[in-house]
Design an enzyme around this catalytic site. Structure first.
Site, mmCIF file in Angstrom:
data_model
loop_
_atom_site.group_PDB
_atom_site.id
_atom_site.type_symbol
_atom_site.label_atom_id
_atom_site.label_comp_id
_atom_site.label_asym_id
_atom_site.label_seq_id
_atom_site.Cartn_x
_atom_site.Cartn_y
_atom_site.Cartn_z
ATOM 1 N N PRO A 2 5.648 -2.637 8.272
ATOM 2 C CA PRO A 2 4.408 -2.152 8.579
ATOM 3 C C PRO A 2 3.272 -3.022 9.001
ATOM 4 O O PRO A 2 2.532 -3.616 8.446
ATOM 5 C CB PRO A 2 3.843 -1.540 7.322
ATOM 6 C CG PRO A 2 4.202 -2.421 6.338
ATOM 7 C CD PRO A 2 5.410 -3.232 6.785
ATOM 8 N N GLU A 3 3.316 -3.257 10.465
ATOM 9 C CA GLU A 3 2.255 -3.498 11.140
ATOM 10 C C GLU A 3 1.401 -2.713 11.858
ATOM 11 O O GLU A 3 2.095 -1.468 11.713
ATOM 12 C CB GLU A 3 2.652 -4.960 12.027
ATOM 13 C CG GLU A 3 3.318 -5.669 11.051
ATOM 14 C CD GLU A 3 3.895 -7.295 11.868
ATOM 15 O OE1 GLU A 3 3.158 -7.655 12.880
ATOM 16 O OE2 GLU A 3 4.962 -7.996 11.504
ATOM 17 N N HIS A 91 12.799 5.309 -5.994
ATOM 18 C CA HIS A 91 11.645 4.831 -5.693
ATOM 19 C C HIS A 91 10.647 5.582 -4.581
ATOM 20 O O HIS A 91 9.668 5.243 -4.212
ATOM 21 C CB HIS A 91 11.707 3.484 -4.612
ATOM 22 C CG HIS A 91 12.762 2.517 -5.461
ATOM 23 N ND1 HIS A 91 12.566 1.976 -6.453
ATOM 24 C CD2 HIS A 91 14.167 2.255 -4.924
ATOM 25 C CE1 HIS A 91 13.615 1.039 -6.918
ATOM 26 N NE2 HIS A 91 14.442 1.422 -5.972
ATOM 27 N N ARG A 110 9.630 -2.013 -3.268
ATOM 28 C CA ARG A 110 9.002 -2.825 -3.545
ATOM 29 C C ARG A 110 7.681 -2.745 -4.442
ATOM 30 O O ARG A 110 7.103 -3.796 -5.171
ATOM 31 C CB ARG A 110 8.933 -4.136 -2.604
ATOM 32 C CG ARG A 110 10.112 -5.390 -2.753
ATOM 33 C CD ARG A 110 10.021 -5.950 -1.153
ATOM 34 N NE ARG A 110 9.587 -7.307 -1.809
ATOM 35 C CZ ARG A 110 9.426 -8.333 -0.692
ATOM 36 N NH1 ARG A 110 9.889 -8.034 0.569
ATOM 37 N NH2 ARG A 110 8.938 -9.341 -1.146
#
Length: 271
Positions: A2-3, A91, A110
């Site tokens: 994600p930028e 997750h 993460r």
DNA sequence: CGAATCACCTGATCGC
DNA sequence: TGCGATCAGGTGATTC
């Protein structure tokens, strides 16, 4: 994932998916302990609310309702997807149930991402202190970048990745913009001429805009909200290409660490 | 103050 | 095949 271009791609995808008549039925929190703990009030606050808009600020996604906005950061591995019945995955930390019975899933292995709540017309600590939006030519100017670089000895790459200087640029697009601008990532920011900073401002804007048009970059498991992959990764000129040939001069690209992150550049083309 | 380093987590990949 | 080391799109705290 994600930028800025990836977040913008997800934003546009969700907007298209959800339409203008959507309503949140309820929010199901499975695991609140992300980098920032998800506030338990989130579900109570947003249940039953109509979605009035989906915005992006920096690398944050905001889902607006009259009772407040759901604030989301993707960290390194965060994703939103449409999750039909039976599509539960490890997750998945949060399910957003829509009134039309569709379900959106936020998955983040993460757990570097975050989900939060912004009061209507309110502030949020994560949004305070953010720099200008790079795609807004009024906000992100040569004047601004030159001022923020003045007397700084940090490598220019670290400076343009600093979200207080300009938002949305991460490790991929910093490297791509610096290659296009012909500037070595480790060059001290204060030692770059105005003309070259002007070029950098342009290249940051261009590479981000191109990536948005391409639907972002798909690395490992980034997907647009509709499940399609982006394809800007095929246009990387330096990222992940250490040891391969420079697309401009043919020299072997150099790999190293700049600003604490893996970095690739061309010793010939970038000065 | 600025700059460098570490810490947070899990998963994929690579070399042996 | 198995196993440990290493690396990964981000950011905030700590250290120097």
């Amino acid at each position: 994932m994600p930028e800025l271009p990836e977040v913008e791609t997800v934003r546009a995808g969700l907007e298209r998916l959800i339409g203008t008549e959507a309503r949140i039925a309820r929010i199901e929190l499975m695991r609140p302990d992300l980098r920032v703990r998800i506030p338990p009030s989130l579900g109570r606050r947003l249940a039953g609310q109509p979605i009035t808009g989906i915005r992006r600020r920096a690398k944050f996604l905001l889902i607006d309702t009259p009772a407040g906005s759901l604030l989301c950061h993707f960290g390194m591995t965060g994703t939103w997807r449409l999750a039909p019945p039976g599509d539960e995955r490890p997750h998945d930390h949060c399910y957003l149930h829509l009134a039309d019975h569709r379900r959106l899933a936020f998955r983040d292995p993460r757990r570097f991402g975050m989900l939060g709540l912004v009061e209507p017309h309110g502030r949020h600590p994560s949004l305070d202190g953010l720099g200008p939006e790079p795609l807004d030519a009024q906000q992100f100017t040569l004047e601004h970048l030159a001022q923020r670089c003045r007397r700084r000895k940090a490598p220019i790459k670290a400076v343009i990745m600093d979200q207080a200087v300009v938002v949305g640029v991460g490790n991929i697009y910093a490297q791509e913009a610096l290659f296009r601008a012909g500037i070595r990532p480790q060059r001290p920011a204060g030692a770059i001429t105005r003309a070259r900073l002007a070029r950098l401002v342009d290249e940051i804007r261009l590479v981000l805009a191109e990536a948005i048009v391409a639907g972002g970059s798909t690395i490992s498991d980034f997907r647009q909200a509709g499940g399609d992959s982006g394809y800007f990764q095929h246009r990387f000129r330096v990222y992940g290409r250490a040891g391969e040939a420079c697309v401009a001069c043919g020299a072997r690209l150099t790999g190293g660490v700049v600003g604490g992150r893996g970095t690739t550049w061309c010793r010939t083309c970038q000065r």
